[in-house]
Design an enzyme around this catalytic site. Sequence first.
Site, PDB file in Angstrom:
ATOM      1  N   ASN A   1       0.891  -1.054   0.363  1.00 42.64           N
ATOM      2  CA  ASN A   1       0.063   0.127   0.568  1.00 42.64           C
ATOM      3  C   ASN A   1       0.721   1.152   0.065  1.00 42.64           C
ATOM      4  O   ASN A   1       1.841   1.936   0.621  1.00 42.64           O
ATOM      5  CB  ASN A   1      -0.843  -0.285   1.165  1.00 42.64           C
ATOM      6  CG  ASN A   1      -2.253  -1.142   1.491  1.00 42.64           C
ATOM      7  OD1 ASN A   1      -2.561  -1.417   0.358  1.00 42.64           O
ATOM      8  ND2 ASN A   1      -1.712  -2.110   2.136  1.00 42.64           N
TER       9      ASN A   1
ATOM     10  N   HIS B   1       6.303  -1.645   3.610  1.00 42.70           N
ATOM     11  CA  HIS B   1       6.143  -3.314   4.377  1.00 42.70           C
ATOM     12  C   HIS B   1       5.187  -4.431   3.050  1.00 42.70           C
ATOM     13  O   HIS B   1       4.637  -3.696   2.140  1.00 42.70           O
ATOM     14  CB  HIS B   1       5.355  -3.699   5.154  1.00 42.70           C
ATOM     15  CG  HIS B   1       4.416  -2.502   5.248  1.00 42.70           C
ATOM     16  ND1 HIS B   1       4.099  -0.988   5.554  1.00 42.70           N
ATOM     17  CD2 HIS B   1       2.600  -2.529   5.322  1.00 42.70           C
ATOM     18  CE1 HIS B   1       3.541  -0.204   5.734  1.00 42.70           C
ATOM     19  NE2 HIS B   1       1.995  -1.680   5.261  1.00 42.70           N
TER      20      HIS B   1
HETATM   21  P1  AMP Z   1      -0.488  -0.823   5.885  1.00 44.30           P
HETATM   22  O1  AMP Z   1      -1.771  -0.303   6.076  1.00 44.30           O
HETATM   23  O2  AMP Z   1      -0.057  -1.130   4.495  1.00 44.30           O
HETATM   24  O3  AMP Z   1      -0.274   0.189   6.608  1.00 44.30           O
HETATM   25  O4  AMP Z   1      -0.448  -2.228   6.566  1.00 44.30           O
HETATM   26  C1  AMP Z   1       0.096  -1.623   7.861  1.00 44.30           C
HETATM   27  C2  AMP Z   1      -0.503  -3.268   8.182  1.00 44.30           C
HETATM   28  O5  AMP Z   1       0.352  -3.351  10.104  1.00 44.30           O
HETATM   29  C3  AMP Z   1      -1.963  -3.326   9.101  1.00 44.30           C
HETATM   30  O6  AMP Z   1      -2.098  -4.655   8.492  1.00 44.30           O
HETATM   31  C4  AMP Z   1      -1.808  -3.624  10.063  1.00 44.30           C
HETATM   32  O7  AMP Z   1      -2.534  -4.858  11.131  1.00 44.30           O
HETATM   33  C5  AMP Z   1       0.005  -3.532  10.730  1.00 44.30           C
HETATM   34  N1  AMP Z   1       0.317  -3.222  12.250  1.00 44.30           N
HETATM   35  C6  AMP Z   1       0.212  -2.620  12.418  1.00 44.30           C
HETATM   36  N2  AMP Z   1       1.118  -2.559  14.040  1.00 44.30           N
HETATM   37  C7  AMP Z   1       1.583  -3.632  14.404  1.00 44.30           C
HETATM   38  C8  AMP Z   1       2.363  -4.045  14.975  1.00 44.30           C
HETATM   39  N3  AMP Z   1       2.567  -3.840  16.471  1.00 44.30           N
HETATM   40  N4  AMP Z   1       2.867  -5.206  15.235  1.00 44.30           N
HETATM   41  C9  AMP Z   1       2.387  -6.466  13.343  1.00 44.30           C
HETATM   42  N5  AMP Z   1       1.391  -5.847  12.794  1.00 44.30           N
HETATM   43  C10 AMP Z   1       1.143  -4.529  13.331  1.00 44.30           C
END
Ligand code: AMP
Length: 114
Positions: A87, A100
């Site tokens: 994203n 990511h």
């Molecule tokens: P995006 O919306 O593509 O920026 O994805 C960010 C992702 O990070 C989301 O799917 C969240 O659920 C994940 N996320 C946020 N905080 C954490 C955390 N502490 N550990 C693991 N995943 C996380």
Amino acid sequence: MNRTLFEKIAAREIPAQIIYEDDSVLAFRDIAPQAPVHILVIPRRPLARMAAAQPADQPLLGHLLLTAAKIAAQQGLDSSGYRLVINNGPDGGESVPHLHCHILGGRKMQWPPG
Ligand code: AMP
């Protein structure tokens, strides 16, 4: 400069289920899984997003994607298939400004994405 949430995970300052790491990338389970398998692969270096990537980042980005494919295979997703998602920015649904690649698998994905 403020460090990103994912830098803190890589530094073990915030707990996460880390399933793979090497010198340049790290993979851990998403805290709010959207599929039976939902893993994030990040560069250790806090490159914010694809739009911030430079030509010099090409080896890192290639390694990130190849690592995602390797992890998907290790998770048993090769024959069933899986989705890789990056994203980018507000309309892309980015919520963490540290590049990511989502690995999503273990269920049938829909198209078009929401
Ligand atoms: P995006 O919306 O593509 O920026 O994805 C960010 C992702 O990070 C989301 O799917 C969240 O659920 C994940 N996320 C946020 N905080 C954490 C955390 N502490 N550990 C693991 N995943 C996380």
